[in-house]
Each structure stands twice: as structure tokens, then as C-alpha cells.
Design a protein around this motif. Structure first.
Motif, mmCIF file in Angstrom:
data_model
loop_
_atom_site.group_PDB
_atom_site.id
_atom_site.type_symbol
_atom_site.label_atom_id
_atom_site.label_comp_id
_atom_site.label_asym_id
_atom_site.label_seq_id
_atom_site.Cartn_x
_atom_site.Cartn_y
_atom_site.Cartn_z
ATOM 1 N N GLU A 49 4.012 14.008 -15.001
ATOM 2 C CA GLU A 49 3.485 12.977 -15.895
ATOM 3 C C GLU A 49 4.578 12.316 -16.715
ATOM 4 N N TYR A 50 5.693 13.005 -16.937
ATOM 5 C CA TYR A 50 6.757 12.422 -17.757
ATOM 6 C C TYR A 50 7.559 11.374 -17.000
ATOM 7 N N ILE A 51 7.381 11.354 -15.680
ATOM 8 C CA ILE A 51 8.108 10.344 -14.907
ATOM 9 C C ILE A 51 7.330 9.036 -14.859
ATOM 10 N N HIS A 52 6.102 9.051 -15.436
ATOM 11 C CA HIS A 52 5.238 7.876 -15.343
ATOM 12 C C HIS A 52 5.936 6.645 -15.924
ATOM 13 N N GLY A 53 5.980 5.600 -15.116
ATOM 14 C CA GLY A 53 6.593 4.349 -15.551
ATOM 15 C C GLY A 53 8.082 4.282 -15.298
ATOM 16 N N HIS A 54 8.709 5.422 -14.969
ATOM 17 C CA HIS A 54 10.164 5.439 -14.768
ATOM 18 C C HIS A 54 10.561 4.455 -13.669
ATOM 19 N N THR B 90 0.868 -0.362 -16.870
ATOM 20 C CA THR B 90 0.713 -0.678 -15.457
ATOM 21 C C THR B 90 -0.378 -1.697 -15.148
ATOM 22 N N HIS B 91 -1.176 -2.119 -16.110
ATOM 23 C CA HIS B 91 -2.358 -2.887 -15.744
ATOM 24 C C HIS B 91 -2.049 -4.262 -15.180
ATOM 25 N N HIS B 92 -0.852 -4.809 -15.435
ATOM 26 C CA HIS B 92 -0.486 -6.095 -14.842
ATOM 27 C C HIS B 92 0.097 -5.931 -13.438
ATOM 28 N N ASP B 93 0.645 -4.767 -13.137
ATOM 29 C CA ASP B 93 1.360 -4.544 -11.874
ATOM 30 C C ASP B 93 0.359 -4.172 -10.792
ATOM 31 N N ILE B 94 -0.543 -5.093 -10.491
ATOM 32 C CA ILE B 94 -1.708 -4.773 -9.682
ATOM 33 C C ILE B 94 -1.339 -4.418 -8.253
ATOM 34 N N MET B 95 -0.190 -4.871 -7.750
ATOM 35 C CA MET B 95 0.193 -4.558 -6.391
ATOM 36 C C MET B 95 0.723 -3.139 -6.236
ATOM 37 N N ARG B 96 1.010 -2.465 -7.360
ATOM 38 C CA ARG B 96 1.639 -1.143 -7.267
ATOM 39 C C ARG B 96 0.831 -0.049 -7.960
ATOM 40 N N ALA C 210 14.066 -1.234 -3.960
ATOM 41 C CA ALA C 210 14.883 -0.016 -3.899
ATOM 42 C C ALA C 210 14.872 0.717 -5.234
ATOM 43 N N ALA C 211 14.955 -0.037 -6.330
ATOM 44 C CA ALA C 211 14.929 0.582 -7.656
ATOM 45 C C ALA C 211 13.583 1.251 -7.911
ATOM 46 N N PHE C 212 12.513 0.603 -7.471
ATOM 47 C CA PHE C 212 11.180 1.179 -7.664
ATOM 48 C C PHE C 212 11.015 2.456 -6.846
ATOM 49 N N LEU C 213 11.632 2.500 -5.662
ATOM 50 C CA LEU C 213 11.457 3.632 -4.751
ATOM 51 C C LEU C 213 12.624 4.613 -4.775
ATOM 52 N N GLY D 146 0.819 -1.205 0.000
ATOM 53 C CA GLY D 146 0.000 0.000 0.000
ATOM 54 C C GLY D 146 0.851 1.251 0.000
ATOM 55 N N PHE D 147 1.928 1.230 0.775
ATOM 56 C CA PHE D 147 2.840 2.367 0.825
ATOM 57 C C PHE D 147 3.484 2.593 -0.540
ATOM 58 N N VAL D 148 3.897 1.516 -1.176
ATOM 59 C CA VAL D 148 4.536 1.623 -2.492
ATOM 60 C C VAL D 148 3.557 2.196 -3.510
ATOM 61 N N ARG D 149 2.293 1.743 -3.458
ATOM 62 C CA ARG D 149 1.290 2.276 -4.391
ATOM 63 C C ARG D 149 1.089 3.773 -4.192
ATOM 64 N N VAL D 150 1.018 4.184 -2.925
ATOM 65 C CA VAL D 150 0.818 5.606 -2.630
ATOM 66 C C VAL D 150 1.996 6.424 -3.143
ATOM 67 N N VAL D 151 3.216 5.921 -2.929
ATOM 68 C CA VAL D 151 4.409 6.633 -3.388
ATOM 69 C C VAL D 151 4.404 6.757 -4.902
ATOM 70 N N ALA D 152 4.090 5.654 -5.590
ATOM 71 C CA ALA D 152 4.062 5.690 -7.058
ATOM 72 C C ALA D 152 3.052 6.710 -7.553
ATOM 73 N N ASP D 153 1.875 6.707 -6.949
ATOM 74 C CA ASP D 153 0.850 7.670 -7.361
ATOM 75 C C ASP D 153 1.304 9.096 -7.117
ATOM 76 N N ALA D 154 1.908 9.335 -5.944
ATOM 77 C CA ALA D 154 2.323 10.693 -5.590
ATOM 78 C C ALA D 154 3.417 11.205 -6.519
ATOM 79 N N LEU D 155 4.393 10.347 -6.824
ATOM 80 C CA LEU D 155 5.474 10.763 -7.716
ATOM 81 C C LEU D 155 4.965 11.065 -9.118
ATOM 82 N N GLU D 156 4.133 10.187 -9.633
ATOM 83 C CA GLU D 156 3.683 10.349 -11.003
ATOM 84 C C GLU D 156 2.661 11.481 -11.135
#
Length: 589
Positions: free
Chosen positions: A167-172, A520-526, A200-203, A153-163
């Protein structure tokens, strides 16, 4: 004095001789709640209904021996204590049962009553210890599951907040994580280290949440002061992660991913192997993706140009061994050079229909194009090249823009293949997913229905492209579960098929917010993005052969389904529609 619980422990006595059963029952009935059985089958039936603390069984019984009973009983009641009575020399079976942990003790016949009562008393102490350990294990398992859920859940929130900030960082983050994992596997890192590396790479850019937007999104060079502010993101990110259990290694990797191999980086000017290996890997993966991704103030570099830059800075900015490993990702180079569907579409011989331009009308051609992922991608690409100021993902719009002659020119350029009524499983799944996505969009209003249809039709086009470029590798994993397949793709190609799909759609000129949905549609946990969740559900519906088989949605959870305004009855209804009604499939006029 031994204290017994208010409700006595349950004991099960099993013997095919009624006299032995009566003797043992009289011996223990004052201290235990005694259950009896005359066969192994009868005993198992009782064990399925009662929480038995102690099982005493004879060895030699017809139908099922005592050791055979204990094997089944151990699986049914793992912390129950098991004692076996034997009057025969059956050493082999007893030794095997004892070695496997299925027998607490064996007692020879005829038994001594006091010795047997003492053995039973000690067995209860063993039972309490077993039960306590078992319950503690369950508590730890529940805590670990909750911790994993909190982390996800924390990782999902971070991904949403960063992106949301850029918008250009989306998927980075996802791409850097994939590149890093591919490097890590080639460096033979063990599974625990790979898991930490992936996270670590994701975050790695988590600290940028606190970076002011005017600095983070500045189109030109930064001033010295702005650069100093930007550089704070590594330490800020490490602090954010340091308070999360089991993330110390992840925090360290994030803190040092901008250190340079020659000691000129930040925040501590570490050099060489003083820099954590995960940080050195992330540095290369991060730099490659930054160079090859578009930004508002510059065009992306090509793969070959990015590789030249990495090699040029190997030994100064980057670990030369990590650069060498990354540069050997030949599959990634081939993918990047063949992204446009015009490069590989003609090789999709089992998915392209024969179109006789002298016989088929515009409506017939358009209908077949909207039913074929490869042709649809090529038509969208051509349409968006001709109308770059009005990019669209709508296949109907693209067909109308090109007209009959334009459609024929695309078809001729790709080539046609007549397979009669034969239809590939990939194409059939794409059609089902497209129909499901359209119906879900109608139900939820989250996304335009025509855009939803296109995303459903093209959501696995990256997998189709990988199948063309690497047929043997893709065939080898075709029967794998989705998580295992994606892990293999990342290890083998540096990216999974969803990321390849995003690149294909970008090459077709489809607007970035929609291409990000495919990525992102397969990466359901993030992910929490509603459109990506909708596409995930559409894919699950298309895969299910019965309306109740939506196992892919279990990880989604009822809360996230509710966020889409859906419940399982809605999903079952949509599945039934696409399974039984041709009306759910495209109709072009």
C-alpha cells in the motif's frame, strides 16, 4: 479479358445539359450501373446514398462548378475516382483540383468515346487500388486501437497488482512518470520518446510483482542474498515487457533504470551515456519519490533534503545533467513547501464565507464548512491533529470533535472574506461533485457516503492550491481539455493537480486509501479501483450541463460502469437530482 464484379460498379454522371447526360449514359450503361444528376447539389444527394466508384462531371455548371463538386465529393467518398469534363479553358481551377488530388483525370469536350471508355476502365483499376488501400488503413487503425486498449488494460492490471502488494507504493509509479516527463520535456525529447519515457517510468517496477513479499516489505536492511533477489526485478520486468509489440524501448529503459552513472549499478554495470537516457531520467525520478514518500519503517525526507542527496550523488549514482534539470523544478519545491491548507487557505479569498462568530450557531458554522472545500480541509486537518489515533475524512465528525470554539479558532486563523451571495465556479463544481459522489455511494455501496461526500468536495483541491501558487499559469490552461491540462501541469510543475490534491489530503491526516482515490481519479486509463472510478463518474456528472452530455465517461466503457453496478440511466437520474433538487446538497444538524 477484364472481369467485372457480379454487381456492376456504380458510375455517377453529372451535367446540366440533358443531351450530354443521355450520350454518356448510353455509352456506359452496359458495363456500369449509371446514376445521373443535372447539378452539383443533386449529385451530392446521390453520393450520400450510394457507394459510387466513378464520378464523371462537367466543369461549367450553374450553382456549383465541377471542381467545387469534386471538393465536396472527395470528403464524402474519399476513394471514389473523379473525372472532369471541360470544354473551356479553366486552367487555374483544374490545376488546383489536380494538385489537391481531387481529380484523377480531366477530359476535354468533345470527347472520343473509345478514349473515354478506356479512361473509365483504367479509373476502375485506380478505384480498386484506392479502395484496397483505404480498407487496409481502416484495418490498421482498428488493430492500433485494439493494441492500445490491450496495452492500457495491461498497464492497469500491473498498477493494481503492484499496489496490492504494498500500500505504501500507491501512486509511486504515477509520480515517477510525472517527474520523468517533466525532466524529458526540459531535455527537449520529442513526443515519441516522451511517450515511451512516460510508459517506462510508470512500469519501471513491474518486475517486483515476482519479488517475495518478505523481501519487498522487509522493514530493515536486506541481507546480501535478499539484495540479490531484489535486484532481479529489473531483468524480470524487461522480460515481461519484451513480448509486447512496440515496447522494446520501454523494456530497455526498465532493464537499466538501476544502472549507476559511474558503472557500479546493475544488471550490466553500464556507465555514462551507455545507459539509455530514459533509464537515467527514471533513476533520478525514482530516487526522489522514494526519499520523499512515507514507508512503514521511516519518515519521508523533505524536498530540500532529497535534493541535497541527489546533488551529492550526481556523477556517481546519477547523471549530473539529469539531476541539474530536476533540481531546477522550482514549482515542485514551492508546492512541497506549501502543502498544508493552513499555508495557502487564507489566500482563497473567493471561496471562504464570512462567519460572524457572535451570530452563527455551531450548526450554521458546520453547514458552511461542509459547503466550502478550503474550510473543510482545514477543519479536517485540525481535527486529525487533535485525534491522531482516530483519523477521519468525515467533515461532520471533524466539526463535532472540534466543537463551536474549535471551529471558530480555525476560521479566525484562516481569515474570513464576505462576498455576499457570490460563489466561485470552483466551489460550485465541488458542491455538485460532492452531491453526486454521495448519491453514487448510496446507489453502489462501494464507499461510505460521508467519505464519498468529502472526496467529491475536495477532489480538485490540488487545482485550487495550484491556482493560488501559480495563478497566471493555471488561468492560461483553464479552458483546456482535461488531458491537455494535466499534460501541461506535469510539464510545468512536475505533478498534476490530482497528485497535489493527494498530498493536501495527506497533510490533513485523511487515511491513505482515501487520499489515493483523489490521486488516481483523473487517470482513468490506468485505474480499476472502484472508489476512484466512482469519483471519476461524480466529477463527470458535476461537469455535465445536460443529462446526456457525459463525454468524459466514453473512455470508461460500459464494462467498467457495470463493475460499479451503474448504467447511464442511473447516472442521468443522479445528474437530474443534483441539477434540480437542493435536497442532494449537505444538511448538517
Amino acid at each position: 479479358m477484364k472481369v467485372y464484379p457480379l454487381m456492376p460498379y456504380k458510375m455517377l454522371i453529372v451535367d446540366d445539359e440533358p443531351a450530354n447526360v443521355r450520350l454518356l449514359e448510353r455509352l456506359f450503361r452496359r458495363e456500369y450501373q449509371v446514376l445521373t444528376a443535372n447539378s452539383g447539389a443533386e449529385a451530392l444527394a446521390l453520393l450520400s446514398q450510394h457507394e459510387v466508384a466513378l464520378l464523371i462531371t462537367d466543369q461549367r455548371m450553374p450553382g456549383m462548378t465541377g471542381t467545387e463538386l469534386l471538393k465536396h465529393a472527395a470528403a464524402l467518398r474519399p476513394h471514389m475516382v473523379r473525372i472532369i469534363l471541360t470544354g473551356y479553358t479553366d486552367v487555374g481551377a483544374l490545376v488546383e483540383a489536380i494538385n489537391c488530388g481531387q481529380v484523377y483525370k480531366y477530359v476535354t469536350k468533345p470527347w472520343d468515346n473509345e478514349d473515354l471508355r478506356l479512361t473509365a476502365s483504367r479509373a476502375l483499376e485506380h478505384y480498386e487500388a484506392n479502395k484496397g488501400h483505404y480498407e487496409l488503413t481502416l484495418v490498421n487503425q482498428r488493430l492500433n486501437v485494439r493494441l492500445q486498449e490491450m496495452t492500457r488494460g495491461f498497464v492497469r492490471v500491473v498498477a493494481d497488482a503492484l499496489e496490492a502488494k504494498d500500500e505504501y507504493i500507491h501512486g509511486h509509479a504515477r509520480r515517477v512518470s510525472g517527474y520523468a516527463m517533466s525532466i524529458g520535456r526540459r531535455l527537449h525529447m520529442d513526443e515519441d520518446l516522451l511517450e515511451s519515457l512516460s510508459l517506462a517510468a510508470f512500469l519501471h517496477d513491474i518486475g517486483k510483482i515476482g519479488t517475495p513479499d518478505d523481501i519487498l516489505l522487509k522493514p530493515g536492511p536486506l541481507t546480501e542474498q535478499e539484495r540479490a533477489t531484489m535486484q532481479l526485478h529489473t531483468e524480470r520486468g524487461a522480460r515481461m515487457l519484451a513480448g509486447i509489440p512496440e515496447m522494446s524501448d520501454v523494456a530497455a529503459a526498465v532493464r537499466h533504470h538501476h544502472e549507476h552513472y559511474d558503472g557500479t549499478g546493475y544488471p550490466e554495470r553500464l556507465s555514462g551515456e551507455m545507459i539509455p537516457l530514459a533509464s537515467r531520467i527514471i533513476a533520478v525520478a525514482d530516487a526522489y519519490d522514494s526519499m520523499t514518500s512515507p514507508r512503514p519503517f521511516r519518515e519521508p525526507s523533505g524536498h530540500d533534503a532529497a535534493i541535497r542527496t541527489l546533488k551529492h550523488h550526481a556523477g556517481t549514482q546519477f547523471d549530473p545533467e539529469v539531476v541539474e534539470v530536476f533540481c531546477r523544478l522550482e514549482a515542485l519545491a514551492e508546492i512541497r513547501c506549501n502543502i498544508a491548507p493552513e499555508r495557502w487557505g487564507a489566500r482563497m479569498a473567493d471561496t471562504v464565507y464570512a462567519l460572524d462568530e457572535d451570530e452563527l450557531s455551531f450548526a450554521e458554522m458546520a453547514g458552511q464548512i461542509e459547503s466550502d472545500p478550503v474550510l473543510a480541509a482545514c477543519v479536517l486537518s485540525e481535527s486529525n491533529k487533535r485525534f491522531p489515533d482516530e483519523p477521519s475524512a468525515r467533515i461532520r465528525t471533524a466539526c463535532t470533535r472540534l466543537g463551536a470554539s474549535g471551529l471558530r479558532s480555525v476560521i479566525v486563523r484562516i481569515g474570513t472574506h464576505d462576498h455576499g451571495d457570490e460563489s466561485s465556479p470552483v466551489r460550485e463544481h465541488a458542491l455538485r461533485a460532492a452531491a453526486a459522489a454521495r448519491l453514487l455511494a448510496q446507489h453502489t455501496g462501494i464507499i461510505d457516503v460521508d467519505d464519498a461526500y468529502t472526496l467529491g468536495l475536495l477532489h480538485d483541491i490540488g487545482e485550487m492550491m495550484l491556482g493560488v501558487l501559480f495563478p497566471a499559469e493555471v488561468e492560461a490552461i483553464s479552458d483546456c481539455e482535461e488531458d491537455a491540462r494535466i499534460e501541461y501541469e506535469v510539464a510545468a510543475f512536475g505533478v498534476d493537480h490530482a497528485q497535489v490534491g493527494q498530498w493536501v489530503l495527506e497533510s490533513c491526516g485523511i487515511p491513505r486509501p482515501l487520499t489515493a482515490v483523489v490521486q488516481t481519479h483523473h487517470d482513468i486509463m490506468r485505474i480499476n479501483a472502484p472508489a476512484a472510478l466512482l469519483l471519476h463518474v461524480a466529477n463527470a456528472i458535476a461537469h455535465a450541463d445536460d443529462h446526456y452530455k457525459f463525454t468524459a465517461l466514453d473512455a470508461l466503457g460500459s464494462d467498467r460502469l457495470a463493475m460499479l453496478g451503474l448504467n447511464r440511466m442511473d447516472i442521468a437520474g443522479i445528474h437530474a437530482t443534483i441539477a434540480h433538487a437542493d435536497a442532494a446538497l449537505p444538511e448538517l444538524v
